[in-house]
Design an enzyme around this catalytic site. Structure first.
Site, PDB file in Angstrom:
ATOM      1  N   GLU A   1      58.504  37.542  40.010  1.00  0.00           N
ATOM      2  CA  GLU A   1      57.892  38.440  39.025  1.00  0.00           C
ATOM      3  C   GLU A   1      57.087  37.691  37.972  1.00  0.00           C
ATOM      4  O   GLU A   1      56.375  38.293  37.177  1.00  0.00           O
ATOM      5  CB  GLU A   1      58.979  39.277  38.325  1.00  0.00           C
ATOM      6  CG  GLU A   1      59.623  40.332  39.204  1.00  0.00           C
ATOM      7  CD  GLU A   1      58.611  41.345  39.708  1.00  0.00           C
ATOM      8  OE1 GLU A   1      57.874  41.910  38.886  1.00  0.00           O
ATOM      9  OE2 GLU A   1      58.571  41.572  40.933  1.00  0.00           O
TER      10      GLU A   1
ATOM     11  N   ARG B   1      34.004  20.978  47.138  1.00  0.00           N
ATOM     12  CA  ARG B   1      32.696  21.079  47.800  1.00  0.00           C
ATOM     13  C   ARG B   1      31.542  20.722  46.872  1.00  0.00           C
ATOM     14  O   ARG B   1      30.413  20.545  47.331  1.00  0.00           O
ATOM     15  CB  ARG B   1      32.503  22.478  48.400  1.00  0.00           C
ATOM     16  CG  ARG B   1      32.402  23.595  47.400  1.00  0.00           C
ATOM     17  CD  ARG B   1      32.467  24.960  48.079  1.00  0.00           C
ATOM     18  NE  ARG B   1      31.529  25.100  49.176  1.00  0.00           N
ATOM     19  CZ  ARG B   1      30.239  25.407  49.034  1.00  0.00           C
ATOM     20  NH1 ARG B   1      29.755  25.580  47.813  1.00  0.00           N
ATOM     21  NH2 ARG B   1      29.446  25.540  50.075  1.00  0.00           N
TER      22      ARG B   1
END
Length: 253
Positions: free
Chosen positions: A117, A155
């Protein structure tokens, strides 16, 4: 740069770090990734890291103490370099291209992947510097957002992509004035009765670039008009751009 990841499921990262073009960033050390399991810093035979929430309710909450011990070890391993602690949470600020560029140009961070939670708020209040979200939805844990950030940062590093200009043509990139990218086509020239756009087959570079620009403008106007407004406010749209947009607008009147 170095990213230390606090996660209950470090095994999820192994295939991610070893596959795809971005593995070059991890193998070269351009982006260093260290994984830490808070369970290794928990007490007792069961190495418990969660407990029931005060006040009742469904689910479990990650305990502050194992996370705090793990974090202290990470800071010592990093030489206490002041790296920011980043928590992935639905209430965090939305991660965007500008944010990825900032993280990709810095020394890295300590990434905390929550589960269940959530995490005891006392740990968050004391240690977390930034909360990030991928969007208005909830995942079962912070591992997927952590991988998304690592992939996006990797990247951008030199030599990672096959073509150094690849990421410059991505959607949201300032090199494209923050617009969405255009459609792409490849062989065969005709597939299932549909031909690739004649402009792309023309060999005329100026014509090709104008077609791509027009497609970016049209897509952005249709899908993300707020990006177009930002580009216009920044003075990034030419007269030819505005003429194309005006023409598109008339079609929808």
């Amino acid at each position: 740069m170095r990213f230390d990841v606090l996660t209950l499921f470090p095994e999820l990262f192994a295939p991610f770090l070893q596959a795809g073009v971005t593995r070059r960033a991890y193998e070269s050390g351009q982006v260093q990734v260290q994984l830490w399991n808070p369970r290794d810093f928990a007490e007792g035979n069961y190495r418990r890291v969660d407990d029931r929430p005060f006040g009742g309710g469904p689910g479990m909450v990650m305990m502050a103490e194992p996370l705090a011990r793990a974090l202290a070890t990470v800071r010592a391993a990093r030489g206490d370099d002041g790296a920011p602690v980043l928590l992935f949470s639905p209430i965090g600020e939305r991660l965007d291209h500008a944010g990825v560029e900032r993280w990709g140009a810095g020394p890295g961070a300590i990434l905390v992947c929550g589960r269940y939670e959530g995490i005891d708020q006392r740990f968050i209040d004391r240690f977390v510097d930034v909360q990030l979200s991928l969007g208005d939805f909830v995942l079962s844990g912070g591992e997927i957002p952590a991988m998304a950030l690592l992939d996006a940062v990797a990247r951008l590093q030199p030599g990672v992509l096959g073509d150094e200009g690849s990421h410059q043509a991505d959607s949201f990139n300032p090199a494209l004035d923050g617009l969405l990218d255009c459609p792409h086509y490849t062989r065969p020239e005709v597939w299932d009765g549909v031909a690739a756009p004649a402009e792309l087959l023309s060999g005329h570079h100026a014509q090709i670039e104008r077609w791509r620009r027009d497609q970016r403008l049209a897509l952005t106007a249709a899908r993300r008009p707020e990006l177009l407004d930002a580009a216009r406010s920044a003075g990034r749209l030419s007269r030819a751009d505005e003429a194309l947009l005006a023409k598109l607008g008339k079609k929808h009147l």
